[in-house]
Design a protein around this motif. Structure first.
Motif, PDB file in Angstrom:
ATOM      1  N   ILE A 205       0.665  -1.133  -0.086  1.00 51.14           N
ATOM      2  CA  ILE A 205      -0.032   0.045  -0.026  1.00 51.14           C
ATOM      3  C   ILE A 205       0.741   1.112   0.045  1.00 51.14           C
ATOM      4  O   ILE A 205       0.747   2.264  -0.551  1.00 51.14           O
ATOM      5  N   GLY A 206       2.030   1.222   0.726  1.00 50.93           N
ATOM      6  CA  GLY A 206       2.943   2.447   0.626  1.00 50.93           C
ATOM      7  C   GLY A 206       3.463   2.716  -0.523  1.00 50.93           C
ATOM      8  O   GLY A 206       3.762   4.089  -1.169  1.00 50.93           O
ATOM      9  N   VAL A 207       4.066   1.656  -1.103  1.00 50.22           N
ATOM     10  CA  VAL A 207       4.529   1.672  -2.684  1.00 50.22           C
ATOM     11  C   VAL A 207       3.317   2.137  -3.663  1.00 50.22           C
ATOM     12  O   VAL A 207       3.840   3.291  -4.465  1.00 50.22           O
ATOM     13  N   PHE A 208       2.381   1.930  -3.631  1.00 47.36           N
ATOM     14  CA  PHE A 208       1.236   2.241  -4.363  1.00 47.36           C
ATOM     15  C   PHE A 208       1.042   3.712  -4.021  1.00 47.36           C
ATOM     16  O   PHE A 208       0.737   4.461  -5.104  1.00 47.36           O
ATOM     17  N   LEU A 209       0.707   4.072  -3.009  1.00 43.02           N
ATOM     18  CA  LEU A 209       0.513   5.453  -2.536  1.00 43.02           C
ATOM     19  C   LEU A 209       1.619   6.344  -3.106  1.00 43.02           C
ATOM     20  O   LEU A 209       1.247   7.772  -3.675  1.00 43.02           O
ATOM     21  N   VAL A 210       2.824   6.158  -2.766  1.00 47.32           N
ATOM     22  CA  VAL A 210       3.988   7.165  -3.206  1.00 47.32           C
ATOM     23  C   VAL A 210       3.954   7.130  -4.467  1.00 47.32           C
ATOM     24  O   VAL A 210       4.488   8.256  -5.025  1.00 47.32           O
ATOM     25  N   SER A 211       3.677   6.018  -5.124  1.00 43.00           N
ATOM     26  CA  SER A 211       3.829   5.997  -6.835  1.00 43.00           C
ATOM     27  C   SER A 211       2.932   7.121  -7.249  1.00 43.00           C
ATOM     28  O   SER A 211       3.163   7.425  -8.346  1.00 43.00           O
ATOM     29  N   ILE A 212       1.994   6.954  -6.539  1.00 39.80           N
ATOM     30  CA  ILE A 212       0.651   7.868  -7.208  1.00 39.80           C
ATOM     31  C   ILE A 212       1.175   9.411  -6.827  1.00 39.80           C
ATOM     32  O   ILE A 212       0.753  10.324  -7.648  1.00 39.80           O
TER      33      ILE A 212
ATOM     34  N   VAL B  60      11.180   4.015  -4.945  1.00 39.75           N
ATOM     35  CA  VAL B  60      10.028   4.082  -4.095  1.00 39.75           C
ATOM     36  C   VAL B  60       9.919   2.790  -3.256  1.00 39.75           C
ATOM     37  O   VAL B  60       9.594   3.075  -1.944  1.00 39.75           O
ATOM     38  N   ALA B  61      10.099   1.503  -3.861  1.00 39.75           N
ATOM     39  CA  ALA B  61      10.341   0.197  -2.965  1.00 39.75           C
ATOM     40  C   ALA B  61      11.440   0.411  -2.003  1.00 39.75           C
ATOM     41  O   ALA B  61      10.891  -0.104  -0.975  1.00 39.75           O
ATOM     42  N   PHE B  62      12.404   0.837  -2.331  1.00 40.36           N
ATOM     43  CA  PHE B  62      13.507   0.870  -1.497  1.00 40.36           C
ATOM     44  C   PHE B  62      13.009   1.930  -0.337  1.00 40.36           C
ATOM     45  O   PHE B  62      13.466   1.553   0.902  1.00 40.36           O
ATOM     46  N   GLU B  63      12.488   3.052  -0.770  1.00 42.61           N
ATOM     47  CA  GLU B  63      12.166   3.742   0.501  1.00 42.61           C
ATOM     48  C   GLU B  63      11.064   3.399   1.394  1.00 42.61           C
ATOM     49  O   GLU B  63      11.341   3.394   2.798  1.00 42.61           O
TER      50      GLU B  63
ATOM     51  N   ASP C  12       5.016  16.292   0.038  1.00 44.50           N
ATOM     52  CA  ASP C  12       4.496  16.247   1.077  1.00 44.50           C
ATOM     53  C   ASP C  12       3.373  15.127   1.570  1.00 44.50           C
ATOM     54  O   ASP C  12       3.524  14.743   2.615  1.00 44.50           O
ATOM     55  N   ASN C  13       2.695  14.765   0.523  1.00 43.54           N
ATOM     56  CA  ASN C  13       1.891  13.664   0.797  1.00 43.54           C
ATOM     57  C   ASN C  13       2.551  12.189   0.780  1.00 43.54           C
ATOM     58  O   ASN C  13       2.122  11.513   1.635  1.00 43.54           O
ATOM     59  N   SER C  14       3.813  12.036   0.135  1.00 43.17           N
ATOM     60  CA  SER C  14       4.423  10.843   0.233  1.00 43.17           C
ATOM     61  C   SER C  14       5.095  10.827   1.682  1.00 43.17           C
ATOM     62  O   SER C  14       5.503   9.915   2.087  1.00 43.17           O
ATOM     63  N   LYS C  15       5.568  12.065   2.303  1.00 39.68           N
ATOM     64  CA  LYS C  15       6.314  12.093   3.296  1.00 39.68           C
ATOM     65  C   LYS C  15       5.185  11.491   4.572  1.00 39.68           C
ATOM     66  O   LYS C  15       5.753  10.665   5.573  1.00 39.68           O
ATOM     67  N   TRP C  16       3.926  12.017   4.346  1.00 33.32           N
ATOM     68  CA  TRP C  16       3.119  11.390   5.347  1.00 33.32           C
ATOM     69  C   TRP C  16       2.712   9.974   5.408  1.00 33.32           C
ATOM     70  O   TRP C  16       2.538   9.218   6.134  1.00 33.32           O
ATOM     71  N   VAL C  17       2.959   9.210   4.005  1.00 32.75           N
ATOM     72  CA  VAL C  17       2.757   8.122   3.891  1.00 32.75           C
ATOM     73  C   VAL C  17       4.077   7.300   4.455  1.00 32.75           C
ATOM     74  O   VAL C  17       3.832   6.268   5.263  1.00 32.75           O
ATOM     75  N   ILE C  18       5.235   7.642   4.455  1.00 33.03           N
ATOM     76  CA  ILE C  18       6.594   7.256   4.921  1.00 33.03           C
ATOM     77  C   ILE C  18       6.447   7.307   6.604  1.00 33.03           C
ATOM     78  O   ILE C  18       6.834   6.600   7.172  1.00 33.03           O
TER      79      ILE C  18
END
Length: 591
Positions: free
Chosen positions: A508-515, A525-528, A548-554
């Motif tokens: 789910i994390g990889v999917f969201l960051v990719s979006i 992205v997968a490594f992160e 910023d959105n990806s940071k919240w996912v991480i």
């Protein structure tokens, strides 16, 4: 006469509760004034006024503690001056009395810095004491464990947003990211610590990953036992469940061993780092040594130098890399393993002493290490050996080419096999590593360290049990056996649940960051995401570039990786009561 006595006892309890509230209010006010004094710019006249107010707080606290100790002693049914339940009041009264008496004769005690440190320490001591007395029925061990990390993250975010903690403006999402990364001992950073954080900001991060590495519950309950003489049975069961201790009665001795082991290893590591870097004998060099020692032991992976350990002044310092590697290993073994090793060493030491001095026959014990400890040690050794060999052959002619000697290449290879499983230190250019090394890193970050340690990942025991179950099924066996013991079915089931949830969360994390960041390659992205969930802290130079959105996912991935989604689900869902019936069994085709 009896009624008068009862009224006195009721009056005592009422006054004691009011004194507790007054103490907390005074300490909270002092702590807030300290934060305002050291963090926000102001005129000199206001600084002087706040300092005058802060100097009165130790006197006020001393008076309240003296009064509370007086009423709890002389209006108590127990005879005697000293009792465990009010040792804290007496000890703090004496300390405050000594401080007020000697502060005019000592330059250190009269300094503003020492006053700030004293008030802050008293507040945290009181805060930890209160937090250890939570008795809400909703607070089962899993939920309390998860909430303790959230509270620490919120506090760290607020502290990092203070103006004097950073140079220039600091976005809220970056403050939350750094606080989460520190509390969850990850090491991912959206900014350069060496240029963005002031000395105060670095000290805040230091406190966050020290407490986050050992766990807030460990500190709170240790101080509760130390100053109150004991903790409630509920809190004993809570913490023994968290640290997986079978004997709650020996909890305090285990807490002492945990803290002593951690602080001893961190102190020894700091001294070794200081000797390895050969710096000057000043506060800056010692802080550098202590910071990196604690960051390595807690698996945080933070560094206050530009480019981290890949800095040209440090990546060729092979003794330093060995020290960091050993600290990461000691922190990632897990405290149950350390406790078993301590008991084993104590058994052998006693046997040798008795044989040498009293000529008593050495008594051999059938099993000094539990299956858990033996499995952790064996799996760790195998992963270290395989990881070192893989890194050496994959990177020997690439990122390790600048290290000419065989010893240098071996040191970097061993370092490269250690840090992906716990701490995110990097001594090579992460943007230049080969595809094979990236795959090896993904596997090691996913596996992680041992349970109840400072490391993350699904844990080496989880991976080992799943692998052993595969071997057992391939051999046609219905049981999983190792070290002459049969592994319980619940342990096998939990291992597969943890593995499934880890892939689900990271997917789910990889999917969201990719979006949110479609321009970034899937590999980075997968490594992160693997690094965030494994609380490792390594990155292919991507973290500062995230939206910023990806940071919240991480941030969510780091939190779930440290606390564990299974732990949260275990605490939230109500447990089914045992039933006295069984349905007929029927197989389902899976192959």
């Amino acid at each position: 006469m009896i009624r008068i006595k009862e009224k006195f006892f009721i009056l005592k309890d009422s006054l004691a509760r009011k004194m507790d509230k007054s103490i907390f209010v005074v300490m909270l006010l002092g702590f807030l004034l300290v934060l305002y004094q050291i963090s926000f710019p102001k005129e000199e006249i206001i600084k002087d006024w706040i300092n005058d107010a802060l100097r009165q707080i130790p006197r006020i606290l001393m008076s309240i503690y003296l009064f509370k100790w007086f009423i709890t002693v002389f209006l108590s049914e127990k005879k005697g001056i000293f009792h465990k339940e009010h040792n804290l009041e007496f000890i703090l009264f004496i300390l405050l009395l000594l401080f007020n008496f000697f502060k005019k004769e000592s330059q250190l005690l009269s300094s503003d810095y020492f006053l700030y440190l004293l008030i802050t320490s008293l507040f945290f001591l009181r805060f930890m004491e209160f937090s250890s007395q939570i008795k809400t029925s909703l607070m089962n061990p899993a939920v309390l464990f998860a909430i303790s990390f959230l509270v620490l993250i919120f506090w760290g975010t607020a502290m990092l947003l203070m103006p004097h903690a950073t140079y220039g403006k600091f976005k809220f999402v970056d403050a939350a990211f750094m606080a989460t990364s520190a509390v969850c001992v990850t090491g991912l950073s959206t900014v350069d610590l060496a240029t963005k954080f002031t000395d105060l900001g670095a000290e805040i991060l230091f406190v966050l990953f020290q407490i986050g590495g050992l766990g807030l519950m460990t500190f709170t309950n240790f101080f509760a036992v130390l100053f109150r003489g004991g903790m409630s049975l509920r809190n004993q069961l809570m913490l023994s469940n968290i640290v997986e201790l079978d004997e709650p009665g020996s909890l305090f001795s285990v807490l002492k061993r945990i803290l002593f082991y951690a602080f001893f290893v961190e102190l020894a590591g700091a001294v070794c780092i200081y000797l390895a870097i050969g710096g000057e004998n000043n506060a800056k060099t010692w802080f550098f040594s202590i910071f990196h020692s604690v960051a390595a032991f807690c698996g945080a992976g933070f560094s206050i130098i530009h480019d981290g350990l890949h800095n040209a002044n440090y990546r060729f310092n092979y003794p330093l890399l060995w020290i960091i590697s050993l600290l990461v290993i000691f922190g990632g073994m897990g405290f149950p393993v350390v406790n078993d090793l301590y008991n084993a060493i104590k058994h052998f030491a006693k046997g040798i002493v008795r044989y040498v001095f009293f000529r008593e026959r050495f008594q051999y014990q059938a099993r000094l290490l539990t299956v858990h400890s033996a499995l952790v040690l064996c799996a760790t050794a195998v992963l270290l050996v395989l990881g070192t060999l893989a890194f050496y052959f994959l990177e020997g002619n690439h990122t390790l080419a600048e290290h000419k000697s065989w010893g240098g290449k071996f040191t970097l290879s061993f370092f490269g096999s250690v840090v992906p499983r716990s701490a995110g230190f990097n001594a090579v250019n992460m943007g230049a590593i080969t595809q094979g090394t990236i795959l090896i890193y993904l596997l090691l970050m996913w596996i992680g360290g041992a349970p109840n340690s400072t490391a993350g990942g699904i844990k080496v025991t989880t991976f080992s049990l799943a692998l052993l179950n595969v071997v057992s099924l391939a051999k046609g066996r219905e049981r999983v056996e190792i070290f002459n013991r049969e592994i319980t079915r619940s342990s096998i089931q939990r291992s597969y649940v943890v593995i499934f949830l880890s892939f689900l969360i990271m997917g789910i994390g990889v999917f969201l960051v990719s979006i949110f960041d479609p321009h970034v390659s899937l590999q980075r992205v997968a490594f992160e995401c693997f690094s965030a969930y494994g609380t490792v802290g390594l990155s292919l130079n991507l973290t500062p570039q995230l939206s910023d959105n990806s940071k919240w996912v991480i941030i969510v991935l780091m939190y779930l990786g440290r606390v564990g989604l299974f732990t949260i689900l275990f605490g939230l869902f109500s447990k089914d009561r045992s039933v006295n019936y069984k349905y007929p069994k029927e197989s389902v085709q899976v192959l």
